[in-house]
Motif scaffolding. Sequence first.
Motif, PDB file in Angstrom:
ATOM      1  N   VAL A 105       7.356 -66.976   4.943  1.00  0.00           N
ATOM      2  CA  VAL A 105       7.815 -65.636   4.576  1.00  0.00           C
ATOM      3  C   VAL A 105       9.041 -65.261   5.407  1.00  0.00           C
ATOM      4  CG1 VAL A 105       7.193 -63.191   4.507  1.00  0.00           C
ATOM      5  CG2 VAL A 105       5.507 -64.922   3.870  1.00  0.00           C
TER       6      VAL A 105
ATOM      7  N   THR B 136       1.844 -56.244   7.360  1.00  0.00           N
ATOM      8  CA  THR B 136       2.819 -55.353   6.732  1.00  0.00           C
ATOM      9  C   THR B 136       3.570 -54.590   7.812  1.00  0.00           C
ATOM     10  OG1 THR B 136       1.501 -55.078   4.724  1.00  0.00           O
ATOM     11  CG2 THR B 136       3.107 -53.364   5.214  1.00  0.00           C
TER      12      THR B 136
ATOM     13  N   ASP C  39      12.175 -67.050   4.174  1.00  0.00           N
ATOM     14  CA  ASP C  39      12.703 -66.423   2.959  1.00  0.00           C
ATOM     15  C   ASP C  39      13.450 -65.145   3.290  1.00  0.00           C
ATOM     16  OD1 ASP C  39      11.723 -68.397   1.323  1.00  0.00           O
ATOM     17  OD2 ASP C  39       9.949 -67.270   0.686  1.00  0.00           O
ATOM     18  N   ASN C  40      12.890 -64.345   4.180  1.00  0.00           N
ATOM     19  CA  ASN C  40      13.544 -63.088   4.542  1.00  0.00           C
ATOM     20  C   ASN C  40      14.870 -63.334   5.255  1.00  0.00           C
ATOM     21  OD1 ASN C  40      11.757 -61.139   3.482  1.00  0.00           O
ATOM     22  ND2 ASN C  40      10.344 -61.445   5.188  1.00  0.00           N
TER      23      ASN C  40
ATOM     24  N   GLY D 157       5.195 -56.695  -3.198  1.00  0.00           N
ATOM     25  CA  GLY D 157       5.740 -57.876  -2.534  1.00  0.00           C
ATOM     26  C   GLY D 157       6.923 -57.582  -1.641  1.00  0.00           C
ATOM     27  N   ARG D 158       7.066 -56.335  -1.244  1.00  0.00           N
ATOM     28  CA  ARG D 158       8.195 -55.990  -0.372  1.00  0.00           C
ATOM     29  C   ARG D 158       7.877 -54.734   0.419  1.00  0.00           C
ATOM     30  NH1 ARG D 158      10.031 -54.438  -5.623  1.00  0.00           N
ATOM     31  NH2 ARG D 158      10.424 -52.189  -5.783  1.00  0.00           N
TER      32      ARG D 158
ATOM     33  N   SER E 110       2.646 -52.567  -0.345  1.00  0.00           N
ATOM     34  CA  SER E 110       3.517 -53.684   0.036  1.00  0.00           C
ATOM     35  C   SER E 110       3.059 -54.993  -0.588  1.00  0.00           C
ATOM     36  CB  SER E 110       3.564 -53.821   1.562  1.00  0.00           C
ATOM     37  OG  SER E 110       2.260 -54.027   2.089  1.00  0.00           O
TER      38      SER E 110
ATOM     39  N   SER F 151      10.450 -59.262   2.224  1.00  0.00           N
ATOM     40  CA  SER F 151       9.373 -59.768   1.388  1.00  0.00           C
ATOM     41  C   SER F 151       8.099 -59.784   2.219  1.00  0.00           C
ATOM     42  CB  SER F 151       9.686 -61.181   0.903  1.00  0.00           C
ATOM     43  OG  SER F 151      10.804 -61.187   0.047  1.00  0.00           O
TER      44      SER F 151
ATOM     45  N   SER G 120       6.556 -61.629   9.410  1.00  0.00           N
ATOM     46  CA  SER G 120       7.556 -61.530   8.348  1.00  0.00           C
ATOM     47  C   SER G 120       8.979 -61.619   8.864  1.00  0.00           C
ATOM     48  CB  SER G 120       7.386 -60.204   7.604  1.00  0.00           C
ATOM     49  OG  SER G 120       7.702 -59.111   8.463  1.00  0.00           O
TER      50      SER G 120
ATOM     51  N   ASN H  17      17.332 -64.373   2.552  1.00  0.00           N
ATOM     52  CA  ASN H  17      17.680 -63.271   1.664  1.00  0.00           C
ATOM     53  C   ASN H  17      18.611 -62.260   2.331  1.00  0.00           C
ATOM     54  OD1 ASN H  17      16.078 -64.347  -0.353  1.00  0.00           O
ATOM     55  ND2 ASN H  17      14.288 -63.108   0.167  1.00  0.00           N
TER      56      ASN H  17
ATOM     57  N   THR I  69       3.736 -60.719   2.079  1.00  0.00           N
ATOM     58  CA  THR I  69       2.591 -61.312   1.392  1.00  0.00           C
ATOM     59  C   THR I  69       1.336 -61.041   2.211  1.00  0.00           C
ATOM     60  OG1 THR I  69       2.551 -63.462   2.517  1.00  0.00           O
ATOM     61  CG2 THR I  69       4.130 -63.209   0.696  1.00  0.00           C
TER      62      THR I  69
END
Length: 289
Positions: free
Chosen positions: A153, A94, A156-157, A77-78, A73, A87, A125, A160, A89
């Motif tokens: 993060v 994870t 962004d998720n 990066g995913r 992961s 996504s 995340s 997206n 990081t």
Amino acid sequence: MSLTLLQAWQGAKARLEAAGITGPVIDARLLVEAAADATRADIVTDPYRALSPEQEARLEDYVSRRARREPVSHILGRKGFWKIMLSVTKDVLTPRPDTEVIVDEVLKAFPEGMAFQMLDLGVGSGAILLSVLAERPAAKGLGIDISEDALAVARDNAANLGLARQVALLRGDWTAGLGDASFDLVVSNPPYIATKVIETLDPEVRDHEPRLALDGGPDGLDAYRLLAPEILRVLKPGGVFAVEIGYDQKDAVEALFRDAGAAEVRTVLDLGNRDRVVTGVKNPLEIRL
């Protein structure tokens, strides 16, 4: 001579096996797909397709990193979780399949089309929060995390996945500053590993996951002692909670929530038949005539 997809997959698998990686077949496939801009179907239906020099170099980097126990992961990066792709990081835990038990329980409790307010404590995340909201478009959610990097993060998720309008993300210390009886649903996957156990974990977790998301104190229960009464405080009467636990924490966590006033407390097993999620409700207000 260029590597073919089949050769690349076989070579990657052999190197990961030699490095002692658990699940080398799947990891090798994922790395080849990403490095060669291929799909699983391509490896089966077009196994002799050649990799370009750039793709070979990328695969070499990926496989070398995985052999050093960096999680897939983080390399890619995913990470897929429930029905969404996130996504990931080094700043967030994870997402793991075991945590999907929370999503499954929540979706059973809140039917499609129902409007409700959800709180995710330690959002990371955004895995749990966004998985639920993706399937319940009438719902709204608040995610709280003490880590600004983790919140970045999650933002962004959410963007997206087209869920930004359903989500608010705030930096905070668990429930601090939240009003009483504010949410229909509260979920959390808090840190629950005993401090002394962390050093015994696989390198993928011990060396690459954020300690903040792992360390649950001397017995792994520090977060639940704080969260049990606070979750009951911010839940609306009749509201539902669901928290992930360690495999040996069922009795202790159930007791903490019962002592805090929760009703219908029970533990749900994961796919490995291990205790995984403690869930329950806040009793509706008594009506006194």
